[in-house]
Design a protein around this motif. Structure first.
Motif, PDB file in Angstrom:
ATOM      1  N   THR A  73      16.554   6.663  -0.453  1.00 54.41           N
ATOM      2  CA  THR A  73      15.170   7.624   0.011  1.00 54.41           C
ATOM      3  C   THR A  73      15.054   7.704   1.485  1.00 54.41           C
ATOM      4  O   THR A  73      14.977   6.777   2.000  1.00 54.41           O
ATOM      5  CB  THR A  73      14.016   7.417  -0.930  1.00 54.41           C
ATOM      6  N   VAL A  74      14.938   8.809   1.746  1.00 52.88           N
ATOM      7  CA  VAL A  74      14.524   9.091   3.294  1.00 52.88           C
ATOM      8  C   VAL A  74      13.085   9.492   3.317  1.00 52.88           C
ATOM      9  O   VAL A  74      12.620  10.805   2.827  1.00 52.88           O
ATOM     10  CB  VAL A  74      15.564  10.015   4.114  1.00 52.88           C
ATOM     11  N   TYR A  75      12.252   9.162   4.257  1.00 50.90           N
ATOM     12  CA  TYR A  75      10.801   9.730   4.340  1.00 50.90           C
ATOM     13  C   TYR A  75      10.929  10.185   6.002  1.00 50.90           C
ATOM     14  O   TYR A  75      11.234   9.415   6.883  1.00 50.90           O
ATOM     15  CB  TYR A  75       9.814   8.439   4.442  1.00 50.90           C
ATOM     16  N   TRP A  76      10.562  11.286   6.196  1.00 52.18           N
ATOM     17  CA  TRP A  76      10.681  12.063   7.241  1.00 52.18           C
ATOM     18  C   TRP A  76       9.316  12.907   7.595  1.00 52.18           C
ATOM     19  O   TRP A  76       8.625  13.261   6.578  1.00 52.18           O
ATOM     20  CB  TRP A  76      11.900  12.851   7.537  1.00 52.18           C
ATOM     21  N   GLN A  77       9.156  13.441   8.758  1.00 50.43           N
ATOM     22  CA  GLN A  77       8.134  14.317   8.909  1.00 50.43           C
ATOM     23  C   GLN A  77       8.319  14.943  10.256  1.00 50.43           C
ATOM     24  O   GLN A  77       9.295  14.796  11.169  1.00 50.43           O
ATOM     25  CB  GLN A  77       6.652  13.610   9.127  1.00 50.43           C
ATOM     26  N   VAL A  78       7.587  16.216  10.291  1.00 52.27           N
ATOM     27  CA  VAL A  78       7.884  17.363  11.570  1.00 52.27           C
ATOM     28  C   VAL A  78       6.882  16.574  12.610  1.00 52.27           C
ATOM     29  O   VAL A  78       5.722  16.452  12.352  1.00 52.27           O
ATOM     30  CB  VAL A  78       7.610  18.583  11.468  1.00 52.27           C
ATOM     31  N   LEU A  79       7.283  16.361  13.873  1.00 51.63           N
ATOM     32  CA  LEU A  79       6.515  16.175  14.810  1.00 51.63           C
ATOM     33  C   LEU A  79       6.189  17.348  15.960  1.00 51.63           C
ATOM     34  O   LEU A  79       4.915  17.377  16.355  1.00 51.63           O
ATOM     35  CB  LEU A  79       6.778  14.986  15.746  1.00 51.63           C
ATOM     36  N   GLU A  80       7.032  18.130  15.955  1.00 51.63           N
ATOM     37  CA  GLU A  80       7.124  19.121  17.053  1.00 51.63           C
ATOM     38  C   GLU A  80       7.340  20.337  16.368  1.00 51.63           C
ATOM     39  O   GLU A  80       8.527  20.900  16.260  1.00 51.63           O
ATOM     40  CB  GLU A  80       7.652  18.897  18.154  1.00 51.63           C
ATOM     41  N   PRO A  81       6.257  21.181  15.707  1.00 57.40           N
ATOM     42  CA  PRO A  81       6.598  22.359  14.764  1.00 57.40           C
ATOM     43  C   PRO A  81       7.078  23.379  15.706  1.00 57.40           C
ATOM     44  O   PRO A  81       8.310  24.047  15.194  1.00 57.40           O
ATOM     45  CB  PRO A  81       5.353  22.759  14.287  1.00 57.40           C
ATOM     46  N   GLU A  82       7.072  23.729  16.991  1.00 57.87           N
ATOM     47  CA  GLU A  82       7.521  24.698  17.725  1.00 57.87           C
ATOM     48  C   GLU A  82       9.076  24.388  17.861  1.00 57.87           C
ATOM     49  O   GLU A  82      10.024  25.567  18.020  1.00 57.87           O
ATOM     50  CB  GLU A  82       6.934  24.755  19.116  1.00 57.87           C
ATOM     51  N   VAL A  83       9.491  23.137  17.798  1.00 59.59           N
ATOM     52  CA  VAL A  83      11.031  23.068  18.048  1.00 59.59           C
ATOM     53  C   VAL A  83      11.536  22.963  16.676  1.00 59.59           C
ATOM     54  O   VAL A  83      12.666  23.621  16.518  1.00 59.59           O
ATOM     55  CB  VAL A  83      11.110  21.608  18.781  1.00 59.59           C
ATOM     56  N   ALA A  84      10.980  22.371  15.626  1.00 58.75           N
ATOM     57  CA  ALA A  84      11.599  22.418  14.251  1.00 58.75           C
ATOM     58  C   ALA A  84      11.705  23.679  13.451  1.00 58.75           C
ATOM     59  O   ALA A  84      12.229  23.809  12.462  1.00 58.75           O
ATOM     60  CB  ALA A  84      10.787  21.327  13.413  1.00 58.75           C
ATOM     61  N   ASP A  85      10.727  24.613  14.182  1.00 58.89           N
ATOM     62  CA  ASP A  85      10.786  25.952  13.549  1.00 58.89           C
ATOM     63  C   ASP A  85      12.116  26.575  13.245  1.00 58.89           C
ATOM     64  O   ASP A  85      12.567  27.164  12.406  1.00 58.89           O
ATOM     65  CB  ASP A  85      10.029  26.835  14.260  1.00 58.89           C
ATOM     66  N   GLU A  86      13.093  26.273  14.148  1.00 59.93           N
ATOM     67  CA  GLU A  86      14.257  26.772  14.118  1.00 59.93           C
ATOM     68  C   GLU A  86      15.278  26.463  13.091  1.00 59.93           C
ATOM     69  O   GLU A  86      16.053  27.208  12.545  1.00 59.93           O
ATOM     70  CB  GLU A  86      15.042  26.834  15.392  1.00 59.93           C
ATOM     71  N   VAL A  87      14.983  25.194  12.854  1.00 60.43           N
ATOM     72  CA  VAL A  87      15.970  24.768  11.728  1.00 60.43           C
ATOM     73  C   VAL A  87      15.270  23.859  10.534  1.00 60.43           C
ATOM     74  O   VAL A  87      15.975  23.131   9.724  1.00 60.43           O
ATOM     75  CB  VAL A  87      16.610  23.198  12.467  1.00 60.43           C
ATOM     76  N   ILE A  88      14.051  24.335  10.246  1.00 64.23           N
ATOM     77  CA  ILE A  88      13.316  23.869   9.298  1.00 64.23           C
ATOM     78  C   ILE A  88      13.838  24.286   7.787  1.00 64.23           C
ATOM     79  O   ILE A  88      13.684  23.194   6.991  1.00 64.23           O
ATOM     80  CB  ILE A  88      11.586  24.108   9.244  1.00 64.23           C
ATOM     81  N   ASP A  89      14.428  25.218   7.705  1.00 63.44           N
ATOM     82  CA  ASP A  89      14.894  25.505   6.255  1.00 63.44           C
ATOM     83  C   ASP A  89      16.131  24.970   6.009  1.00 63.44           C
ATOM     84  O   ASP A  89      16.189  24.407   4.909  1.00 63.44           O
ATOM     85  CB  ASP A  89      15.555  26.950   6.252  1.00 63.44           C
ATOM     86  N   GLU A  90      16.755  24.229   7.050  1.00 66.64           N
ATOM     87  CA  GLU A  90      18.076  23.350   6.979  1.00 66.64           C
ATOM     88  C   GLU A  90      17.795  22.028   7.077  1.00 66.64           C
ATOM     89  O   GLU A  90      18.682  21.009   7.039  1.00 66.64           O
ATOM     90  CB  GLU A  90      19.138  23.764   8.069  1.00 66.64           C
ATOM     91  N   ALA A  91      16.697  21.693   7.427  1.00 73.23           N
ATOM     92  CA  ALA A  91      16.050  20.097   7.459  1.00 73.23           C
ATOM     93  C   ALA A  91      16.602  19.305   6.565  1.00 73.23           C
ATOM     94  O   ALA A  91      17.088  18.128   6.715  1.00 73.23           O
ATOM     95  CB  ALA A  91      14.763  20.253   7.755  1.00 73.23           C
ATOM     96  N   PRO A  92      16.258  19.400   5.357  1.00 71.67           N
ATOM     97  CA  PRO A  92      16.845  18.348   4.234  1.00 71.67           C
ATOM     98  C   PRO A  92      18.202  18.228   4.183  1.00 71.67           C
ATOM     99  O   PRO A  92      18.822  17.197   4.271  1.00 71.67           O
ATOM    100  CB  PRO A  92      16.278  19.064   2.901  1.00 71.67           C
ATOM    101  N   GLU A  93      19.019  19.452   4.265  1.00 72.17           N
ATOM    102  CA  GLU A  93      20.281  19.232   4.195  1.00 72.17           C
ATOM    103  C   GLU A  93      20.827  18.462   5.282  1.00 72.17           C
ATOM    104  O   GLU A  93      21.825  17.709   5.497  1.00 72.17           O
ATOM    105  CB  GLU A  93      21.041  20.652   4.184  1.00 72.17           C
ATOM    106  N   LEU A  94      20.501  18.759   6.746  1.00 76.66           N
ATOM    107  CA  LEU A  94      20.784  17.979   7.902  1.00 76.66           C
ATOM    108  C   LEU A  94      20.391  16.629   7.797  1.00 76.66           C
ATOM    109  O   LEU A  94      21.158  16.003   8.370  1.00 76.66           O
ATOM    110  CB  LEU A  94      20.050  18.883   9.134  1.00 76.66           C
ATOM    111  N   ILE A  95      19.321  16.294   7.417  1.00 81.15           N
ATOM    112  CA  ILE A  95      19.003  14.975   7.157  1.00 81.15           C
ATOM    113  C   ILE A  95      19.897  14.328   6.116  1.00 81.15           C
ATOM    114  O   ILE A  95      20.514  12.909   6.627  1.00 81.15           O
ATOM    115  CB  ILE A  95      17.553  14.653   7.117  1.00 81.15           C
ATOM    116  N   ARG A  96      20.107  14.730   5.005  1.00 74.22           N
ATOM    117  CA  ARG A  96      20.886  14.111   4.119  1.00 74.22           C
ATOM    118  C   ARG A  96      22.227  13.771   4.783  1.00 74.22           C
ATOM    119  O   ARG A  96      22.937  12.842   4.724  1.00 74.22           O
ATOM    120  CB  ARG A  96      20.765  15.096   2.888  1.00 74.22           C
ATOM    121  N   THR A  97      22.874  14.914   5.532  1.00 74.39           N
ATOM    122  CA  THR A  97      24.207  14.789   5.972  1.00 74.39           C
ATOM    123  C   THR A  97      24.346  13.852   7.255  1.00 74.39           C
ATOM    124  O   THR A  97      25.298  13.101   7.104  1.00 74.39           O
ATOM    125  CB  THR A  97      24.730  16.149   6.594  1.00 74.39           C
ATOM    126  N   ASN A  98      23.369  13.585   8.072  1.00 76.07           N
ATOM    127  CA  ASN A  98      23.277  12.661   9.010  1.00 76.07           C
ATOM    128  C   ASN A  98      23.177  11.431   8.367  1.00 76.07           C
ATOM    129  O   ASN A  98      23.685  10.446   8.762  1.00 76.07           O
ATOM    130  CB  ASN A  98      22.237  12.963   9.999  1.00 76.07           C
TER     131      ASN A  98
END
Length: 144
Positions: A73-98
């Protein structure tokens, strides 16, 4: 006839006014695009948006989020929404892959070292996520 038109116009005006007001809950940020331009971020509170012209692109949760993957299990959060906005839809898959890639690269450890391997994975994944405005706070590995 005039009365019906006046009632209809009044109804449409009230309906537009009602859908123009957005209440953003605590712990969330809405990314709003106006005519496709760069997003503006709306923080917690009440805001007025223009129907048809403004579109809520993303609702970003600033609280911690949980992502299950095969092996832990991975616990994560958004710290900078203005930067994360571009990839927020892909965030779970990006984190899982990494995490899965970092887990493959990590040395095989015994069950007693799961916490140390989880910390190592967290640091490895955060290297790429920090630039995207996100942070993995904890990685818990399942017992083998």
């Amino acid at each position: 006839m005039l009365t019906t038109a006046l009632i209809a116009t009044t109804f449409v005006a009230f309906a537009l006014a009602a859908i123009s007001v957005r209440r953003i809950p605590e712990g969330q940020v809405y990314s709003v695009r106006r005519l496709g331009r760069a997003p503006a971020l709306l923080t917690a509170g009440t805001h007025v948006v223009l129907p048809v012209i403004d579109r809520v692109a993303h609702k970003i949760d600033l609280g911690g989020q949980v992502l299950r993957f095969e092996g832990g299990t991975v616990y994560w959060q958004v710290l900078e929404p203005e930067v994360a906005d571009e990839v927020i839809d892909e965030a779970p898959e990006l984190i899982r892959t990494n995490v899965v890639a970092a887990l493959r690269d990590a040395a095989t450890a015994h069950a007693a070292d799961r916490r140390a391997v989880g910390t190592q994975l967290k640091h490895a994944v955060n290297g790429s996520l920090r630039a995207r405005g996100m942070l993995v706070t904890r990685v818990e590995l399942d017992a083998a």
